[in-house]
Design an enzyme around this catalytic site. Sequence first.
Site, PDB file in Angstrom:
ATOM      1  N   LEU A  45       0.831  -0.898  -0.147  1.00  0.00           N
ATOM      2  CA  LEU A  45       0.043   0.456   0.433  1.00  0.00           C
ATOM      3  C   LEU A  45       1.027   1.459  -0.353  1.00  0.00           C
ATOM      4  O   LEU A  45       1.855   1.688   0.521  1.00  0.00           O
ATOM      5  CB  LEU A  45      -0.410  -0.118   1.434  1.00  0.00           C
ATOM      6  CG  LEU A  45      -1.470   1.670   1.680  1.00  0.00           C
ATOM      7  CD1 LEU A  45      -2.504   0.801   2.074  1.00  0.00           C
ATOM      8  CD2 LEU A  45      -0.819   2.049   2.836  1.00  0.00           C
ATOM      9  N   ASP A  47       0.295   6.579  -1.039  1.00  0.00           N
ATOM     10  CA  ASP A  47      -0.616   7.239  -0.468  1.00  0.00           C
ATOM     11  C   ASP A  47      -1.965   6.906  -0.422  1.00  0.00           C
ATOM     12  O   ASP A  47      -2.792   6.358  -1.607  1.00  0.00           O
ATOM     13  CB  ASP A  47      -0.369   7.905  -1.845  1.00  0.00           C
ATOM     14  CG  ASP A  47       0.521   8.300  -2.341  1.00  0.00           C
ATOM     15  OD1 ASP A  47       1.757   7.325  -2.546  1.00  0.00           O
ATOM     16  OD2 ASP A  47       0.918   8.929  -3.582  1.00  0.00           O
ATOM     17  N   GLN A  63      -3.021   4.363  -2.985  1.00  0.00           N
ATOM     18  CA  GLN A  63      -2.911   2.822  -4.129  1.00  0.00           C
ATOM     19  C   GLN A  63      -2.238   1.885  -3.661  1.00  0.00           C
ATOM     20  O   GLN A  63      -2.229   1.166  -2.363  1.00  0.00           O
ATOM     21  CB  GLN A  63      -1.083   4.136  -4.067  1.00  0.00           C
ATOM     22  CG  GLN A  63      -1.448   5.167  -4.855  1.00  0.00           C
ATOM     23  CD  GLN A  63      -1.789   5.147  -5.882  1.00  0.00           C
ATOM     24  OE1 GLN A  63      -0.292   4.589  -6.893  1.00  0.00           O
ATOM     25  NE2 GLN A  63      -2.615   5.134  -6.845  1.00  0.00           N
ATOM     26  N   SER A 108      -1.685   8.544  -8.787  1.00  0.00           N
ATOM     27  CA  SER A 108      -2.661   8.984  -7.149  1.00  0.00           C
ATOM     28  C   SER A 108      -3.152  10.489  -7.143  1.00  0.00           C
ATOM     29  O   SER A 108      -3.123  10.368  -8.530  1.00  0.00           O
ATOM     30  CB  SER A 108      -1.793   9.732  -5.872  1.00  0.00           C
ATOM     31  OG  SER A 108      -0.908   8.722  -5.002  1.00  0.00           O
ATOM     32  N   ASP A 178      -0.556  13.983  -9.578  1.00  0.00           N
ATOM     33  CA  ASP A 178      -1.403  13.601  -7.786  1.00  0.00           C
ATOM     34  C   ASP A 178      -2.192  14.922  -8.136  1.00  0.00           C
ATOM     35  O   ASP A 178      -1.736  15.644  -7.173  1.00  0.00           O
ATOM     36  CB  ASP A 178      -0.234  13.576  -7.392  1.00  0.00           C
ATOM     37  CG  ASP A 178       1.210  12.441  -7.010  1.00  0.00           C
ATOM     38  OD1 ASP A 178       0.516  11.473  -8.197  1.00  0.00           O
ATOM     39  OD2 ASP A 178       1.857  12.414  -7.050  1.00  0.00           O
ATOM     40  N   GLU A 231       5.613  16.203  -5.232  1.00  0.00           N
ATOM     41  CA  GLU A 231       5.298  14.900  -5.592  1.00  0.00           C
ATOM     42  C   GLU A 231       3.640  15.444  -4.103  1.00  0.00           C
ATOM     43  O   GLU A 231       3.218  16.514  -3.288  1.00  0.00           O
ATOM     44  CB  GLU A 231       5.037  13.299  -5.085  1.00  0.00           C
ATOM     45  CG  GLU A 231       6.502  12.726  -6.105  1.00  0.00           C
ATOM     46  CD  GLU A 231       6.349  11.524  -5.983  1.00  0.00           C
ATOM     47  OE1 GLU A 231       6.347  10.604  -6.488  1.00  0.00           O
ATOM     48  OE2 GLU A 231       6.464  10.729  -4.632  1.00  0.00           O
TER      49      GLU A 231
HETATM   50  C1  FRU Z   1       3.810   8.600  -4.216  1.00  0.00           C
HETATM   51  C2  FRU Z   1       3.987   8.424  -5.307  1.00  0.00           C
HETATM   52  C3  FRU Z   1       3.061   9.607  -6.328  1.00  0.00           C
HETATM   53  C4  FRU Z   1       2.658   8.739  -7.103  1.00  0.00           C
HETATM   54  C5  FRU Z   1       2.305   7.096  -6.312  1.00  0.00           C
HETATM   55  C6  FRU Z   1       2.661   6.432  -7.287  1.00  0.00           C
HETATM   56  O1  FRU Z   1       3.923   8.394  -2.951  1.00  0.00           O
HETATM   57  O2  FRU Z   1       5.050   8.701  -6.075  1.00  0.00           O
HETATM   58  O3  FRU Z   1       3.759  10.651  -6.938  1.00  0.00           O
HETATM   59  O4  FRU Z   1       1.094   9.150  -7.886  1.00  0.00           O
HETATM   60  O5  FRU Z   1       2.546   7.384  -5.273  1.00  0.00           O
HETATM   61  O6  FRU Z   1       2.003   4.597  -6.668  1.00  0.00           O
END
Ligand code: FRU
Length: 480
Positions: A45, A47, A63, A108, A178, A231
């Site tokens: 797991l 974000d 995620q 994300s 994101d 991010e």
């Molecule tokens: C942050 C990240 C985000 C991306 C996601 C991919 O942890 O790298 O920028 O969208 O995780 O799993």
Amino acid sequence: MFDQKHRVTRSDYELWRAGQDETAARIAADPDRLLFHVEPELGWLNDPNGLVQVGDTYHIYHQYDPFDAAHGGPVLWNHLTTKDFVTYENRGPALFPDSDLDSSGAYSGSAFMHDGKIHYFYTGNVKHFDRDDYDYVLTGRDQNQIHMVTENPDKLGEKHIAVGPVDYPDDISTHVRDPKILEHDGIYYMVLGARTKDDRGCVLVYTSHDLECWKYATRIELGEKFGFMWECPDLFELNGELILVCCPQGVPADGWRYQNPHQCVWFRIETDWEAPSFKIAGQGMPPMVDAGLDFYAPQSFADADGRRIMIGWAGCPDATAQNPTVERGWQCALTVPRVLNMRDGKLCQWPAREVEQLRKERVSVTAGETVGSPGRLFDAVVSCRGTKSIELEVREGVVVCFANGMLTLDMGDEGYGRDKRSVELDELYCLRVLSDATMLEVFVNDGEVALTSRTYSSAAPAMQLRAEGDASMEFYRLAR
Ligand code: FRU
């Protein structure tokens, strides 16, 4: 079988999941599982995504790579619901990287409620594999910001590109992701984390009048380079101020600050909504949102009570810290939901009051006294105004202490690569340690500072409140 080179459809997943019942049952019975935090049923797991309240139910997505606890596979969005922030119903994966827009991962994103409809925005990650000389920073990758509209949080709707590579400014690399939405005076603002071609992190801002059509407006950046990529930006209004939380990658450590490989920091933003322009206010080193060893990529939302609630990923990309559970087929968790407030210019966070439902037996002690058999499930609140130094051993060898103006969380010898983290404080007047089996969340001075870390030491010796000066502790055992 599952990797970023191949799409994953719902039926691919279901076929695979049908053979995983035994593994899932074994993981559910693992003594390192948490009592009141979100964890993956299988695998990995990261974000939190798409946080939204619908009626009396909170929807939390995250995620999820169910296929590989070491995260070698593609990411999906998994979906959970809760009404009370202590019991969660796992509703299973809701979003799959099953199209040309997101073939290498449903990255994300967030949810935004408008006129009874939920608008989800997320990043479709597309990697190209037709050549072997792509660097996947300047070449070989597309990141698409995808929009889905639905009234049903179990069924997220059709995927449409809202903002895509043709819409990014010329100096931006392929890393743009994101999306998070803020509405102000009838205009919608989408913030995106980005990396410039010369490796500087920033946030791109797009505007829209209808959530469909988006136009590049401006960017949020620092004069000096602060990391190569930002991010998970989250822009929100809080107690009359505009706040940006985001996660700069690759900021070098500076004294006790920025010790993790990647950061999560917050900024006060000065705004000219007409222009629009968003400027980072003030000088100095951006404050960390959480100073622990396992914290990254938080997301916030406003609930029906008007609370701004933030949930983070209790993990950190590229960290040397390990989670021993990876060998047992799972790792990582989300933090407890935390209510945010600005107080005296500081972003303060405090566990949502719902968590207190789990408080059972209470033990009150003063300095020098001991709580016998504290176990690993507790909520300990220490009052210590004016105390010169304090020390609390929360697991064998794992210590929270304050001395010489430094508050330290020391993970001892069994931190699996975690050593310690410190924060400078003017004073310490209260300390709260929320402990859930293998998760520690420490809140300092009514939440001015937070430190999140995983701990895998199972030994919980008698806990003595050691202090130089007056101090007292309300210790609650937690249980259902
Ligand atoms: C942050 C990240 C985000 C991306 C996601 C991919 O942890 O790298 O920028 O969208 O995780 O799993």
